[in-house]
Design a protein around this motif. Structure first.
Motif, PDB file in Angstrom:
ATOM      1  N   ALA A 113      56.222 -38.849  24.598  1.00  0.00           N
ATOM      2  CA  ALA A 113      57.265 -38.390  25.532  1.00  0.00           C
ATOM      3  C   ALA A 113      56.656 -38.015  26.877  1.00  0.00           C
ATOM      4  O   ALA A 113      57.216 -38.344  27.942  1.00  0.00           O
ATOM      5  N   ARG A 114      55.506 -37.343  26.847  1.00  0.00           N
ATOM      6  CA  ARG A 114      54.827 -36.964  28.093  1.00  0.00           C
ATOM      7  C   ARG A 114      54.394 -38.216  28.864  1.00  0.00           C
ATOM      8  O   ARG A 114      54.533 -38.288  30.079  1.00  0.00           O
ATOM      9  N   LEU A 115      53.898 -39.219  28.151  1.00  0.00           N
ATOM     10  CA  LEU A 115      53.491 -40.468  28.808  1.00  0.00           C
ATOM     11  C   LEU A 115      54.699 -41.164  29.427  1.00  0.00           C
ATOM     12  O   LEU A 115      54.622 -41.641  30.563  1.00  0.00           O
ATOM     13  N   MET A 116      55.804 -41.228  28.709  1.00  0.00           N
ATOM     14  CA  MET A 116      57.006 -41.872  29.252  1.00  0.00           C
ATOM     15  C   MET A 116      57.510 -41.138  30.504  1.00  0.00           C
ATOM     16  O   MET A 116      57.905 -41.773  31.487  1.00  0.00           O
ATOM     17  N   ALA A 117      57.450 -39.803  30.472  1.00  0.00           N
ATOM     18  CA  ALA A 117      57.906 -39.030  31.631  1.00  0.00           C
ATOM     19  C   ALA A 117      57.006 -39.266  32.836  1.00  0.00           C
ATOM     20  O   ALA A 117      57.493 -39.472  33.956  1.00  0.00           O
ATOM     21  N   THR A 118      55.698 -39.253  32.629  1.00  0.00           N
ATOM     22  CA  THR A 118      54.780 -39.458  33.765  1.00  0.00           C
ATOM     23  C   THR A 118      54.863 -40.891  34.278  1.00  0.00           C
ATOM     24  O   THR A 118      54.781 -41.109  35.493  1.00  0.00           O
ATOM     25  N   GLU A 119      55.045 -41.860  33.381  1.00  0.00           N
ATOM     26  CA  GLU A 119      55.215 -43.248  33.833  1.00  0.00           C
ATOM     27  C   GLU A 119      56.479 -43.390  34.673  1.00  0.00           C
ATOM     28  O   GLU A 119      56.494 -44.125  35.665  1.00  0.00           O
ATOM     29  N   SER A 120      57.534 -42.682  34.296  1.00  0.00           N
ATOM     30  CA  SER A 120      58.776 -42.721  35.062  1.00  0.00           C
ATOM     31  C   SER A 120      58.573 -42.144  36.462  1.00  0.00           C
ATOM     32  O   SER A 120      59.067 -42.700  37.452  1.00  0.00           O
ATOM     33  N   ILE A 121      57.842 -41.053  36.548  1.00  0.00           N
ATOM     34  CA  ILE A 121      57.578 -40.438  37.861  1.00  0.00           C
ATOM     35  C   ILE A 121      56.749 -41.371  38.727  1.00  0.00           C
ATOM     36  O   ILE A 121      57.054 -41.587  39.908  1.00  0.00           O
ATOM     37  N   VAL A 122      55.703 -41.962  38.171  1.00  0.00           N
ATOM     38  CA  VAL A 122      54.859 -42.884  38.926  1.00  0.00           C
ATOM     39  C   VAL A 122      55.671 -44.098  39.373  1.00  0.00           C
ATOM     40  O   VAL A 122      55.559 -44.553  40.518  1.00  0.00           O
ATOM     41  N   ARG A 123      56.488 -44.630  38.477  1.00  0.00           N
ATOM     42  CA  ARG A 123      57.321 -45.790  38.823  1.00  0.00           C
ATOM     43  C   ARG A 123      58.272 -45.449  39.972  1.00  0.00           C
ATOM     44  O   ARG A 123      58.471 -46.259  40.894  1.00  0.00           O
ATOM     45  N   ARG A 124      58.855 -44.243  39.945  1.00  0.00           N
ATOM     46  CA  ARG A 124      59.754 -43.830  41.026  1.00  0.00           C
ATOM     47  C   ARG A 124      58.996 -43.731  42.351  1.00  0.00           C
ATOM     48  O   ARG A 124      59.477 -44.165  43.391  1.00  0.00           O
ATOM     49  N   PHE A 125      57.774 -43.174  42.315  1.00  0.00           N
ATOM     50  CA  PHE A 125      56.957 -43.113  43.521  1.00  0.00           C
ATOM     51  C   PHE A 125      56.693 -44.518  44.048  1.00  0.00           C
ATOM     52  O   PHE A 125      56.796 -44.767  45.246  1.00  0.00           O
ATOM     53  N   GLU A 126      56.327 -45.432  43.162  1.00  0.00           N
ATOM     54  CA  GLU A 126      55.931 -46.774  43.585  1.00  0.00           C
ATOM     55  C   GLU A 126      57.110 -47.609  44.083  1.00  0.00           C
ATOM     56  O   GLU A 126      56.944 -48.436  44.981  1.00  0.00           O
ATOM     57  N   THR A 127      58.275 -47.405  43.507  1.00  0.00           N
ATOM     58  CA  THR A 127      59.419 -48.240  43.891  1.00  0.00           C
ATOM     59  C   THR A 127      60.259 -47.652  45.010  1.00  0.00           C
ATOM     60  O   THR A 127      60.848 -48.402  45.782  1.00  0.00           O
ATOM     61  N   GLU A 128      60.307 -46.333  45.113  1.00  0.00           N
ATOM     62  CA  GLU A 128      61.206 -45.729  46.100  1.00  0.00           C
ATOM     63  C   GLU A 128      60.464 -44.927  47.167  1.00  0.00           C
ATOM     64  O   GLU A 128      60.467 -45.285  48.338  1.00  0.00           O
ATOM     65  N   SER A 129      59.832 -43.859  46.750  1.00  0.00           N
ATOM     66  CA  SER A 129      59.304 -42.872  47.693  1.00  0.00           C
ATOM     67  C   SER A 129      58.173 -43.409  48.544  1.00  0.00           C
ATOM     68  O   SER A 129      58.138 -43.191  49.766  1.00  0.00           O
TER      69      SER A 129
END
Length: 175
Positions: free
Chosen positions: A85-101
Motif C-alpha cells: 500500500a505504501r509503494l502504491m501511494a508513493t508511486e501515485s505521488i511520483v506519477r502525479r509529479f511527473e504527469t502534472e506538476s
C-alpha cells in the motif's frame, strides 16, 4: 509444531499402559518337576492417575505453538500488505509529479525567464519562479526517495534480497 505434535502423541500413549509379557523355562534336577515353564503378563492399571496432566500440558503447548505460528504468518501478511500500500501511494505521488506538476512548473519557470529576458518582469519575480521550481523539484526527489524506500520495504517484507535484486536489474539493463 511437529515436535509439539510428537510430544502430544507420546503423552497420549502414557494413558494406555505398557504391557510386559515374559516367559521362561526352568530346569531344576532337585525338584519334583525338573522341567517347568513360566509365563507372566504385567500391566499397570491406571485407576486414579491417568496422565491427564501430561496430555493436557502437551496439548496446550501444541496449541500455543500453532497460535505463535499463525501470529507470525499474520504479521508477515500485514507487513506485505502495508508495504504494498505504501509503494502504491508513493508511486501515485511520483506519477502525479511527473504527469502534472513538473511540466506545469517548468512552463511557468520558462515563461518567467522569457518575460525577464524581454524586460516584462523584474528580477524578484524571476527568482520567485526559480524558488518555486526548486521547491517542487525538491518535493519530487523526496517523493522518488520515498518510492525507493517503499519498494525496498516491500522486497524485505517478501523476503527478497534487495541489493541482489537491484544489482540483477542493473546488470540486465546494462546488457
Amino acid at each position: 509444531t511437529e515436535k509439539m505434535e510428537t510430544e502430544l502423541e507420546l503423552s497420549r500413549r502414557l494413558v494406555v499402559p505398557d504391557v510386559t509379557v515374559s516367559g521362561g523355562f526352568i530346569q531344576d534336577a532337585g525338584n519334583v518337576r525338573p522341567y517347568t515353564g513360566t509365563f507372566s503378563i504385567n500391566a499397570p492399571i491406571p485407576t486414579w492417575y491417568q496422565f491427564q496432566g501430561e496430555v493436557g500440558k502437551a496439548a496446550a503447548e501444541l496449541n500455543t505453538a500453532r497460535l505463535a505460528l499463525e501470529q507470525i504468518r499474520n504479521s508477515i501478511r500485514a507487513d506485505v500488505i502495508a508495504s504494498h500500500a505504501r509503494l502504491m501511494a508513493t508511486e501515485s505521488i511520483v506519477r502525479r509529479f511527473e504527469t502534472e506538476s513538473k511540466a506545469r512548473i517548468e512552463k511557468v519557470r520558462d515563461a518567467q525567464e522569457f518575460a525577464y529576458n524581454q524586460g516584462a518582469i523584474g528580477l524578484i519575480d524571476l527568482l520567485d519562479a526559480e524558488r518555486n521550481y526548486t521547491r517542487l523539484m525538491t518535493e519530487y526527489y523526496a517523493a522518488r526517495t520515498d518510492e525507493s524506500v517503499a519498494y525496498a520495504d516491500l522486497m524485505m517484507a517478501l523476503g527478497e534480497d534487495v541489493m541482489h535484486h537491484f544489482l540483477e536489474t542493473d546488470y540486465k539493463e546494462a546488457k
